[in-house]
Design an enzyme around this catalytic site. Structure first.
Site, PDB file in Angstrom:
ATOM      1  N   GLU A 119      44.507 -13.398  11.339  1.00  0.00           N
ATOM      2  CA  GLU A 119      44.180 -14.478  10.408  1.00  0.00           C
ATOM      3  C   GLU A 119      42.669 -14.664  10.273  1.00  0.00           C
ATOM      4  O   GLU A 119      42.142 -14.785   9.156  1.00  0.00           O
ATOM      5  CB  GLU A 119      44.832 -15.780  10.874  1.00  0.00           C
ATOM      6  CG  GLU A 119      44.372 -17.037  10.144  1.00  0.00           C
ATOM      7  CD  GLU A 119      44.756 -17.081   8.675  1.00  0.00           C
ATOM      8  OE1 GLU A 119      44.232 -17.958   7.957  1.00  0.00           O
ATOM      9  OE2 GLU A 119      45.569 -16.235   8.238  1.00  0.00           O
TER      10      GLU A 119
ATOM     11  N   HIS B 195      41.104 -11.857   8.308  1.00  0.00           N
ATOM     12  CA  HIS B 195      41.368 -12.005   6.872  1.00  0.00           C
ATOM     13  C   HIS B 195      40.430 -13.041   6.253  1.00  0.00           C
ATOM     14  O   HIS B 195      39.914 -12.840   5.146  1.00  0.00           O
ATOM     15  CB  HIS B 195      42.826 -12.409   6.658  1.00  0.00           C
ATOM     16  CG  HIS B 195      43.184 -12.632   5.225  1.00  0.00           C
ATOM     17  ND1 HIS B 195      42.966 -11.680   4.244  1.00  0.00           N
ATOM     18  CD2 HIS B 195      43.738 -13.708   4.586  1.00  0.00           C
ATOM     19  CE1 HIS B 195      43.375 -12.147   3.078  1.00  0.00           C
ATOM     20  NE2 HIS B 195      43.832 -13.375   3.259  1.00  0.00           N
TER      21      HIS B 195
ATOM     22  N   HIS C  82      49.761 -16.822  -4.215  1.00  0.00           N
ATOM     23  CA  HIS C  82      48.517 -16.469  -3.521  1.00  0.00           C
ATOM     24  C   HIS C  82      48.143 -15.004  -3.759  1.00  0.00           C
ATOM     25  O   HIS C  82      47.006 -14.687  -4.130  1.00  0.00           O
ATOM     26  CB  HIS C  82      48.688 -16.754  -2.028  1.00  0.00           C
ATOM     27  CG  HIS C  82      47.438 -16.614  -1.233  1.00  0.00           C
ATOM     28  ND1 HIS C  82      46.354 -17.448  -1.382  1.00  0.00           N
ATOM     29  CD2 HIS C  82      47.080 -15.738  -0.263  1.00  0.00           C
ATOM     30  CE1 HIS C  82      45.401 -17.102  -0.552  1.00  0.00           C
ATOM     31  NE2 HIS C  82      45.806 -16.061   0.142  1.00  0.00           N
TER      32      HIS C  82
ATOM     33  N   HIS D 136      64.280  -9.323  -6.828  1.00  0.00           N
ATOM     34  CA  HIS D 136      63.089  -8.465  -6.833  1.00  0.00           C
ATOM     35  C   HIS D 136      63.463  -7.017  -7.131  1.00  0.00           C
ATOM     36  O   HIS D 136      62.763  -6.332  -7.891  1.00  0.00           O
ATOM     37  CB  HIS D 136      62.372  -8.562  -5.492  1.00  0.00           C
ATOM     38  CG  HIS D 136      61.207  -7.636  -5.365  1.00  0.00           C
ATOM     39  ND1 HIS D 136      60.127  -7.668  -6.229  1.00  0.00           N
ATOM     40  CD2 HIS D 136      60.945  -6.620  -4.485  1.00  0.00           C
ATOM     41  CE1 HIS D 136      59.253  -6.740  -5.889  1.00  0.00           C
ATOM     42  NE2 HIS D 136      59.730  -6.082  -4.840  1.00  0.00           N
TER      43      HIS D 136
ATOM     44  N   HIS E 253      53.246  -0.513   0.511  1.00  0.00           N
ATOM     45  CA  HIS E 253      53.939  -1.139  -0.621  1.00  0.00           C
ATOM     46  C   HIS E 253      52.989  -2.078  -1.369  1.00  0.00           C
ATOM     47  O   HIS E 253      52.929  -2.067  -2.604  1.00  0.00           O
ATOM     48  CB  HIS E 253      55.149  -1.906  -0.079  1.00  0.00           C
ATOM     49  CG  HIS E 253      56.133  -2.310  -1.117  1.00  0.00           C
ATOM     50  ND1 HIS E 253      56.804  -1.404  -1.918  1.00  0.00           N
ATOM     51  CD2 HIS E 253      56.591  -3.542  -1.498  1.00  0.00           C
ATOM     52  CE1 HIS E 253      57.621  -2.051  -2.727  1.00  0.00           C
ATOM     53  NE2 HIS E 253      57.500  -3.344  -2.504  1.00  0.00           N
TER      54      HIS E 253
END
Length: 317
Positions: free
Chosen positions: A58, A61, A123, A213, A275
């Site tokens: 975290e 990032h 996001h 999806h 991905h």
């Protein structure tokens, strides 16, 4: 064009890609609360004294996103001054920075106050818009449009429909994919392409999210294949369109493959990050095709020799 600007633009594009992949890593590893409900500090400290893997992910990032934000701001100002005469430059400069700030605010709000999964799914998509804007700025700086004679492009109505439609629809697919991650529905369906071998339809919320999806992804694969076929048939002499759609087809097939492998490997982290990488690249390619299509829409229609023996775009059906 100054060589230093090209190098900096390339570095900024790469930094934005790291922001996207880093965000996916945070979600996949469940590290969103690695620093607790504290932002921009980590557990209320500048230098945390209790280090965990989630905290490292975290905090890394956040640091990468902060550095990328500074780089995007510098690139926006630099590009504005260096190639501000290019029509799209100022718009892209503003979009790249504004959307990066927006995604940062959403991320901060999610940490401090918490957000629903449906809001958090935005996001990644907002970050993707910023990445695409930075990528397009970089392509303008490198004058890629001149390399492929993009100024002489002429697109028929069907090709414009494919470009506009697929680019917009791809954002919906991105949102559904982000929703899968944020609702922890990645392994809701143990089989592929169907949810389960013994039944056709999902039976609970997480399965519906996953299969929604997959259905959205199936539609875009077929649609991109149709656009690529149209490009091969009618745009062989316009390489930016011809190769653009072939690259898009390869990327969406790679996206499909990694999506299936996520299920088969029980959410292997590297495949899951691949991905996210492929969809980022695909959206970048589609965004450049969109930029070219908007240019040709503004420009006078010219007779174009799409391929040997083909008619001009105005006569294509």
């Amino acid at each position: 064009m100054q060589r230093s600007l090209k190098w900096f633009a390339s570095a900024t594009t790469l930094a934005m890609l790291f922001v996207l992949i880093g965000g996916a890593l945070v979600t996949k590893t469940g590290s969103g609360m690695g620093c607790g409900r504290s932002w921009p500090l980590c557990n209320g400290q500048w230098v945390p004294d209790h280090i965990t893997p989630e905290l490292i992910i975290e905090l890394s990032h956040r640091l990468v996103s902060g550095l990328a934000g500074i780089m995007v701001l510098i690139l926006s100002i630099w590009a504005w001054r260096a190639i501000g005469h290019v029509q799209e430059t100022k718009f892209l400069a503003v979009i790249s920075f504004v959307f990066l700030v927006l995604q940062g605010l959403i991320g901060a709000a999610a940490v401090v106050w918490g957000q629903s999964d449906f809001v958090l799914a935005l996001h990644f998509g907002i970050s993707l818009i910023s990445f695409a804007a930075v990528l397009l700025l970089t392509l303008l700086i490198f004058e890629i449009d001149k390399t492929f004679s993009a100024a002489s492009l002429s697109l028929d109505g069907k090709m414009r429909f494919h470009i506009y439609g697929i680019t917009i629809y791809s954002y919906i697919v991105v949102y559904t994919g982000a929703l899968v991650r944020h609702t922890n529905a990645s392994l809701a369906c143990p089989s592929w392409p169907l949810c389960a071998k013994t039944r056709l339809l999902p039976v609970q919320f997480h399965e519906w999210v996953q299969m929604g999806h997959r259905l959205a992804a199936a539609v875009i694969i077929i649609w991109i294949a149709a656009a690529a076929i149209h490009a091969v048939r009618h745009y062989r002499r316009q390489p930016v369109i011809y190769y653009g759609w072939l690259i898009a087809l390869l990327l969406v097939l790679a996206q499909m493959t990694t999506g299936a492998l996520v299920v088969f490997t029980q959410l292997n982290l590297y495949i899951a990050l691949a991905h996210a990488f492929f969809i980022s690249c695909l959206f970048g390619v589609l965004s450049y095709l969109l930029l070219l299509a908007l240019r040709t829409r503004r420009a006078p229609v010219k007779a174009a020799d799409h391929s040997a023996g083909e008619a001009a775009p105005a006569t294509l059906k």
